[in-house]
Scaffold this motif. Sequence first.
Motif, PDB file in Angstrom:
ATOM      1  N   THR A   1       5.236  -2.186   0.755  1.00 43.76           N
ATOM      2  CA  THR A   1       6.384  -1.351   0.381  1.00 43.76           C
ATOM      3  C   THR A   1       7.292  -1.091   1.583  1.00 43.76           C
ATOM      4  O   THR A   1       8.197  -0.258   1.500  1.00 43.76           O
ATOM      5  CB  THR A   1       5.917   0.012  -0.189  1.00 43.76           C
TER       6      THR A   1
ATOM      7  N   LEU B   1       9.298  -7.994  -1.769  1.00 42.69           N
ATOM      8  CA  LEU B   1       8.342  -7.593  -2.799  1.00 42.69           C
ATOM      9  C   LEU B   1       7.186  -8.591  -2.819  1.00 42.69           C
ATOM     10  O   LEU B   1       7.393  -9.808  -2.850  1.00 42.69           O
ATOM     11  CB  LEU B   1       9.028  -7.519  -4.168  1.00 42.69           C
TER      12      LEU B   1
ATOM     13  N   LEU C   1       5.936  -7.427 -11.913  1.00 41.10           N
ATOM     14  CA  LEU C   1       5.547  -6.490 -10.860  1.00 41.10           C
ATOM     15  C   LEU C   1       5.451  -5.099 -11.459  1.00 41.10           C
ATOM     16  O   LEU C   1       6.286  -4.682 -12.264  1.00 41.10           O
ATOM     17  CB  LEU C   1       6.574  -6.525  -9.724  1.00 41.10           C
TER      18      LEU C   1
ATOM     19  N   TYR D   1       4.923   0.238  -8.273  1.00 45.81           N
ATOM     20  CA  TYR D   1       5.069  -0.430  -6.969  1.00 45.81           C
ATOM     21  C   TYR D   1       6.540  -0.546  -6.572  1.00 45.81           C
ATOM     22  O   TYR D   1       6.918  -0.233  -5.423  1.00 45.81           O
ATOM     23  CB  TYR D   1       4.401  -1.806  -7.020  1.00 45.81           C
ATOM     24  N   THR D   2       7.387  -0.990  -7.498  1.00 46.88           N
ATOM     25  CA  THR D   2       8.806  -1.115  -7.141  1.00 46.88           C
ATOM     26  C   THR D   2       9.424   0.257  -6.913  1.00 46.88           C
ATOM     27  O   THR D   2      10.274   0.428  -6.034  1.00 46.88           O
ATOM     28  CB  THR D   2       9.580  -1.897  -8.221  1.00 46.88           C
TER      29      THR D   2
ATOM     30  N   THR E   1       8.589   1.388  -3.460  1.00 50.96           N
ATOM     31  CA  THR E   1       9.389   0.692  -2.448  1.00 50.96           C
ATOM     32  C   THR E   1      10.779   1.332  -2.341  1.00 50.96           C
ATOM     33  O   THR E   1      11.264   1.626  -1.238  1.00 50.96           O
ATOM     34  CB  THR E   1       9.490  -0.796  -2.796  1.00 50.96           C
TER      35      THR E   1
END
Lengths: 288, 288
Positions: A15, A29, A39, A43-44, A47
């Motif tokens: 991240t 990523l 994904l 998680y995104t 980030t």
Amino acid sequence: MAQASLGDSEFDRDTAVTRRTPGTYTAVLSPGWSIIRALNGGYTLATAGRALSRALPHPDPFSITAHYLTPAAPGPAGIRTETVRTGRTVSTGTAALVQYAQDGTEVERLRVVATYGDLDDLTDEVRTSAKPPAIAPREECFRSSDAPGDIFADSTLLQRLDVRMDPATCGWAVGRPSGAGEMRGWFGLADGRDPDPLSLLLAVDALPPAAFELGVTGWTPTVELTVHVRARPAPGPLRVSIATRNLAGGFLEEDAEVWDSADRLVAQSRQLARAPRPKDLAAGARPS
Amino acid sequence: MAQASLGDSEFDRDTAVTRRTPGTYTAVLSPGWSIIRALNGGYTLATAGRALSRALPHPDPFSITAHYLTPAAPGPAGIRTETVRTGRTVSTGTAALVQYAQDGTEVERLRVVATYGDLDDLTDEVRTSAKPPAIAPREECFRSSDAPGDIFADSTLLQRLDVRMDPATCGWAVGRPSGAGEMRGWFGLADGRDPDPLSLLLAVDALPPAAFELGVTGWTPTVELTVHVRARPAPGPLRVSIATRNLAGGFLEEDAEVWDSADRLVAQSRQLARAPRPKDLAAGARPS
């Protein structure tokens, strides 16, 4: 497995963001956080949340909302932030996480708006009426590796998490969903890194969809996810409970609560997701 | 009182927006929707939501989030929208509602991000496990005019609503809060206008704070409010239930559910608010 430390773990590396211009960041990523072929949205969000933590004068996401526009893919990404307002105790900003098509066209993956503060500045007052979820002891819970093979075959996310699901809420895995729309489990990172506010953004979206326990086992892509981080989590495993109450009209909500090892309710989230369409169910529930 | 119709009511007039340039609108915030001295956050959200309904290709807010930056005041306002993504079934956009200081400086009041769709396009499938709240019959409920005078004295909002609170959840009004942090009531507009998706944005934020039933009676300014509108409401009175479970660290969350006369769960919301500070409690809980 060796214990990874805060700031030096798979999660931190994957991240990581690099500042390019004031308010603009890049990231790469990682393919290591996918569910089926997409994904993971937590998680995104983590980030983008890390970029906002750098861009805003306050470090921690008190309330952060993401609208998921197109599926993110492993590879380079850009994050443009805007500082909307800075105050003494909180500041508000937005982030747009973008990637690039083959022809170089920019494609936005998620749009985020958030208010950040400093969890260390909060009062010690706790008058929470919510109670920690009752979860079976870790050693009696199902690990991801126990799960039925098909749906998890290409889900790299599961190798990076140490999730242990309460068997009482895993009827779906053996074809006998409870009908309650609830799941509970223990959550940790596989490399042993302790939780922090950013990893809570992952924890709220890391269990199988609560709708599985309604017998709805298909792809439930998130439209919008809002997370309130309410306290800095104590070291040790987290307990996560998720539930859906309103599956209707082709959409469903899912609420999550995350409790730390000190019995503190450290995060609450709600998401709006699309319910699986009948043809998705028939085709095996893959994202398009 | 004469029955106002959809599109021709106090609510419609006071949330009206005028298009100035593509994506840019003006509005005149009415003094008629204030609680204590601040304009109600549901009212300002509905105004921004109406602008997004005009700007985006889809009419209804499926999920809409507002971050409240500074207190809105009666008078002129501008709303700048950005269309982030348009899809076949949903579109996503942002809105910034701004006002102007004495010296002409622009001051942003709230920042909104939302995904809109068309509620009429949704499937008829309903598998909701949530149950409508049990509320005393309307004629047995407390009206706003029954409420203790001080806190409501300059709350013009209450004259525009027909809210009837279940006496079982109004212990706070007589100094005996239940400690459960829950309230229930009937909600309508005073001029008899039926509910629609935009008025649901008002309904979720129109009851007294659920924290009152914890004995916490002070100003609880909203930091962030997210509303999911899940169905077009049937005509007739709405039932609203609100609850808070996590009062800690100087903040609290409040969830709301809104049910229509056809027993459909038409909206769900969650907000993050600041808990009253001890000095606010001592000073009588006025916003600064």
